[in-house]
Design a protein around this motif. Structure first.
Motif, PDB file in Angstrom:
ATOM      1  N   LEU A 130     -45.292   6.454   6.544  1.00  0.00           N
ATOM      2  CA  LEU A 130     -46.550   6.586   5.810  1.00  0.00           C
ATOM      3  C   LEU A 130     -46.293   6.963   4.345  1.00  0.00           C
ATOM      4  N   ILE A 131     -45.330   7.852   4.112  1.00  0.00           N
ATOM      5  CA  ILE A 131     -45.038   8.280   2.735  1.00  0.00           C
ATOM      6  C   ILE A 131     -44.495   7.110   1.925  1.00  0.00           C
ATOM      7  N   GLU A 132     -43.534   6.389   2.482  1.00  0.00           N
ATOM      8  CA  GLU A 132     -42.947   5.262   1.753  1.00  0.00           C
ATOM      9  C   GLU A 132     -43.982   4.166   1.508  1.00  0.00           C
ATOM     10  N   PHE A 133     -44.795   3.866   2.527  1.00  0.00           N
ATOM     11  CA  PHE A 133     -45.800   2.815   2.361  1.00  0.00           C
ATOM     12  C   PHE A 133     -46.886   3.251   1.382  1.00  0.00           C
ATOM     13  N   GLY A 134     -47.239   4.548   1.420  1.00  0.00           N
ATOM     14  CA  GLY A 134     -48.236   5.054   0.474  1.00  0.00           C
ATOM     15  C   GLY A 134     -47.768   4.908  -0.957  1.00  0.00           C
ATOM     16  N   ASN A 135     -46.470   5.137  -1.196  1.00  0.00           N
ATOM     17  CA  ASN A 135     -45.925   4.969  -2.541  1.00  0.00           C
ATOM     18  C   ASN A 135     -45.988   3.499  -2.967  1.00  0.00           C
ATOM     19  N   ARG A 136     -45.767   2.597  -2.024  1.00  0.00           N
ATOM     20  CA  ARG A 136     -45.873   1.174  -2.347  1.00  0.00           C
ATOM     21  C   ARG A 136     -47.309   0.806  -2.732  1.00  0.00           C
ATOM     22  N   LEU A 137     -48.271   1.388  -2.028  1.00  0.00           N
ATOM     23  CA  LEU A 137     -49.669   1.073  -2.324  1.00  0.00           C
ATOM     24  C   LEU A 137     -50.077   1.546  -3.716  1.00  0.00           C
ATOM     25  N   LEU A 138     -49.440   2.614  -4.186  1.00  0.00           N
ATOM     26  CA  LEU A 138     -49.765   3.114  -5.520  1.00  0.00           C
ATOM     27  C   LEU A 138     -49.458   2.081  -6.603  1.00  0.00           C
ATOM     28  N   THR A 139     -48.555   1.162  -6.313  1.00  0.00           N
ATOM     29  CA  THR A 139     -48.256   0.107  -7.281  1.00  0.00           C
ATOM     30  C   THR A 139     -49.498  -0.705  -7.589  1.00  0.00           C
ATOM     31  N   TYR A 140     -50.336  -0.948  -6.559  1.00  0.00           N
ATOM     32  CA  TYR A 140     -51.564  -1.712  -6.775  1.00  0.00           C
ATOM     33  C   TYR A 140     -52.545  -0.934  -7.645  1.00  0.00           C
ATOM     34  N   VAL A 141     -52.610   0.384  -7.432  1.00  0.00           N
ATOM     35  CA  VAL A 141     -53.479   1.216  -8.276  1.00  0.00           C
ATOM     36  C   VAL A 141     -52.987   1.180  -9.711  1.00  0.00           C
ATOM     37  N   LEU A 142     -51.671   1.279  -9.891  1.00  0.00           N
ATOM     38  CA  LEU A 142     -51.087   1.226 -11.227  1.00  0.00           C
ATOM     39  C   LEU A 142     -51.401  -0.114 -11.898  1.00  0.00           C
ATOM     40  N   CYS A 143     -51.276  -1.207 -11.153  1.00  0.00           N
ATOM     41  CA  CYS A 143     -51.592  -2.530 -11.699  1.00  0.00           C
ATOM     42  C   CYS A 143     -53.048  -2.608 -12.138  1.00  0.00           C
ATOM     43  N   ALA A 144     -53.944  -2.008 -11.342  1.00  0.00           N
ATOM     44  CA  ALA A 144     -55.367  -2.033 -11.681  1.00  0.00           C
ATOM     45  C   ALA A 144     -55.627  -1.268 -12.978  1.00  0.00           C
ATOM     46  N   VAL A 145     -54.979  -0.118 -13.144  1.00  0.00           N
ATOM     47  CA  VAL A 145     -55.172   0.686 -14.359  1.00  0.00           C
ATOM     48  C   VAL A 145     -54.603  -0.043 -15.575  1.00  0.00           C
ATOM     49  N   VAL A 146     -53.417  -0.608 -15.430  1.00  0.00           N
ATOM     50  CA  VAL A 146     -52.829  -1.370 -16.533  1.00  0.00           C
ATOM     51  C   VAL A 146     -53.700  -2.588 -16.854  1.00  0.00           C
ATOM     52  N   GLY A 147     -54.230  -3.234 -15.805  1.00  0.00           N
ATOM     53  CA  GLY A 147     -55.113  -4.378 -16.024  1.00  0.00           C
ATOM     54  C   GLY A 147     -56.366  -3.994 -16.791  1.00  0.00           C
ATOM     55  N   LEU A 148     -56.937  -2.828 -16.472  1.00  0.00           N
ATOM     56  CA  LEU A 148     -58.114  -2.357 -17.199  1.00  0.00           C
ATOM     57  C   LEU A 148     -57.786  -2.152 -18.674  1.00  0.00           C
ATOM     58  N   PHE A 149     -56.611  -1.582 -18.952  1.00  0.00           N
ATOM     59  CA  PHE A 149     -56.223  -1.382 -20.351  1.00  0.00           C
ATOM     60  C   PHE A 149     -56.057  -2.723 -21.073  1.00  0.00           C
ATOM     61  N   ILE A 150     -55.438  -3.686 -20.406  1.00  0.00           N
ATOM     62  CA  ILE A 150     -55.249  -5.004 -21.033  1.00  0.00           C
ATOM     63  C   ILE A 150     -56.598  -5.634 -21.355  1.00  0.00           C
ATOM     64  N   ILE A 151     -57.529  -5.569 -20.397  1.00  0.00           N
ATOM     65  CA  ILE A 151     -58.852  -6.169 -20.604  1.00  0.00           C
ATOM     66  C   ILE A 151     -59.597  -5.463 -21.730  1.00  0.00           C
ATOM     67  N   ALA A 152     -59.556  -4.110 -21.719  1.00  0.00           N
ATOM     68  CA  ALA A 152     -60.262  -3.356 -22.758  1.00  0.00           C
ATOM     69  C   ALA A 152     -59.665  -3.622 -24.133  1.00  0.00           C
ATOM     70  N   ALA A 153     -58.328  -3.654 -24.211  1.00  0.00           N
ATOM     71  CA  ALA A 153     -57.682  -3.914 -25.500  1.00  0.00           C
ATOM     72  C   ALA A 153     -57.991  -5.323 -25.994  1.00  0.00           C
ATOM     73  N   ARG A 154     -58.068  -6.282 -25.075  1.00  0.00           N
ATOM     74  CA  ARG A 154     -58.363  -7.667 -25.465  1.00  0.00           C
ATOM     75  C   ARG A 154     -59.821  -7.836 -25.876  1.00  0.00           C
ATOM     76  N   ALA A 155     -60.709  -7.100 -25.234  1.00  0.00           N
ATOM     77  CA  ALA A 155     -62.143  -7.262 -25.516  1.00  0.00           C
ATOM     78  C   ALA A 155     -62.571  -6.535 -26.780  1.00  0.00           C
ATOM     79  N   ARG A 156     -61.811  -5.533 -27.174  1.00  0.00           N
ATOM     80  CA  ARG A 156     -62.157  -4.755 -28.355  1.00  0.00           C
ATOM     81  C   ARG A 156     -62.018  -5.602 -29.617  1.00  0.00           C
ATOM     82  N   ALA A 157     -63.033  -5.598 -30.455  1.00  0.00           N
ATOM     83  CA  ALA A 157     -62.981  -6.319 -31.727  1.00  0.00           C
ATOM     84  C   ALA A 157     -62.770  -5.311 -32.862  1.00  0.00           C
TER      85      ALA A 157
END
Length: 329
Positions: A74-101
């Protein structure tokens, strides 16, 4: 035609995030990068490094851990799942930075750099499992996470400043001293990974190959570099006072002192208590704080002007940014 636009362009035409939102999104990537480092350490310290016996699946037949794998799976798999959360946060930053004029390609590039670092570190994590926690791969896994943290901090700082050509706020010798501080701290971190690879916390209860070095001697070298980093920090603070540098860098050096003091206490406690897992985990967290503080000190010694103004529609005056948005960290 709108239909020919890529998704990021379509979002940019419909949403205009504030400068403060972009900064918060960038800060979120820093927080997630720290969490990834700490949770990765928790996997190793709880002997769950091989909780999932293969990669990308958890077992040869199951994507998720099975009941007989217990808490380690469970601990090892939980750490793997955090990668998806990290991707979502990085994706939000990319979208916000791209949308900002106006569009700032430097910010979106930093966002994409984070994304590819996340992907590469996921692959390194898989290789770590497939090689049975090879200590050299484990060390590279941590260094890749540190590289991600570095780019995340740079993104956070860049989201608070403009795109002018970097301008030194202090004399060149002072900037060179700050470069030495960065290099010494990077060496301190690198030696810390060697201590990890040679030390007693292998990441799994079974016998795991270790770096064939005396971990106590490497630990002493690690401590020596701590003294070097502290000495350079003290020298930088007195130098900044002597040259009457801006208040922000001097304040950030004091914050660095606080992080170094915290990390030093934790380091000695873990050594004299023979490396208890919880204290080692706190020490890993402290190492991320020290690196963040060092990067902030270094970047505060140059200016890049205020944030670009938001373009106004024809005939209208451009809205003024809040004072916080124009302040370089």
């Amino acid at each position: 035609m709108p239909n020919s636009l890529n998704p990021l362009e379509q979002i940019a035409r419909r949403w205009q995030p504030s400068a403060a939102f972009v900064r918060r999104a960038a800060l979120a990537t820093v927080v997630m990068a720290v969490i990834i480092v700490v949770t990765g350490g928790a996997v190793r310290l709880s002997e769950s490094g091989l909780g999932c016996e293969t990669w990308p699946k958890c077992t040869s037949e199951s994507l998720t851990p099975t009941a007989d794998m217990g808490i380690h799976g469970l601990i090892e798999f939980g750490n793997r799942l955090l990668t998806y959360v990290l991707c979502a946060v990085v994706g939000l930053f990319i979208i916000a930075a791209r949308a900002r004029a106006p569009r700032r390609r430097s910010l979106t590039r930093l966002g994409w750099a984070q994304f590819w670092l996340v992907m590469s570190n996921a692959v390194i994590g898989g290789i770590t499992v497939l090689t049975g926690l090879n200590p050299y791969i484990v060390s590279s896994h941590f260094l890749a996470a540190t590289a991600l943290l570095t780019v995340a901090v740079l993104s956070w700082i860049r989201a608070s400043e403009g795109d002018d050509k970097p301008r030194d706020l202090v004399a060149r010798p002072v900037r060179q001293l700050s470069w030495l501080l960065v290099l010494a701290t990077a060496a301190l971190t690198l030696i810390g990974t060697v201590v990890t690879g040679a030390g007693p916390h292998a990441g799994d209860a079974r016998k795991v190959h270790r770096i064939p070095l005396d971990w106590q001697e490497i630990t002493q070298l690690h401590v020596d570099f701590v003294y070097i980093v502290v000495g350079l920090s003290v020298a930088l603070w007195f130098t900044l006072r002597a040259v009457k540098a801006p208040a922000a860098p001097r304040r950030l050096v004091l914050e660095l002192f606080a992080c170094l003091a915290f990390q030093g206490v934790i380091g000695y406690v873990q050594y004299f208590l023979h490396l208890p897992e919880l204290i080692v985990g706190i020490h890993m967290f402290g190492s991320t704080l020290v690196w963040i503080c060092v990067l902030r000190v270094f970047l505060s010694l140059r200016g890049r002007g205020p944030l670009p103004a938001v373009p106004a529609p024809a005939g209208e005056q451009a809205p003024a940014e809040a004072p916080e948005a124009a302040t370089a960290v």
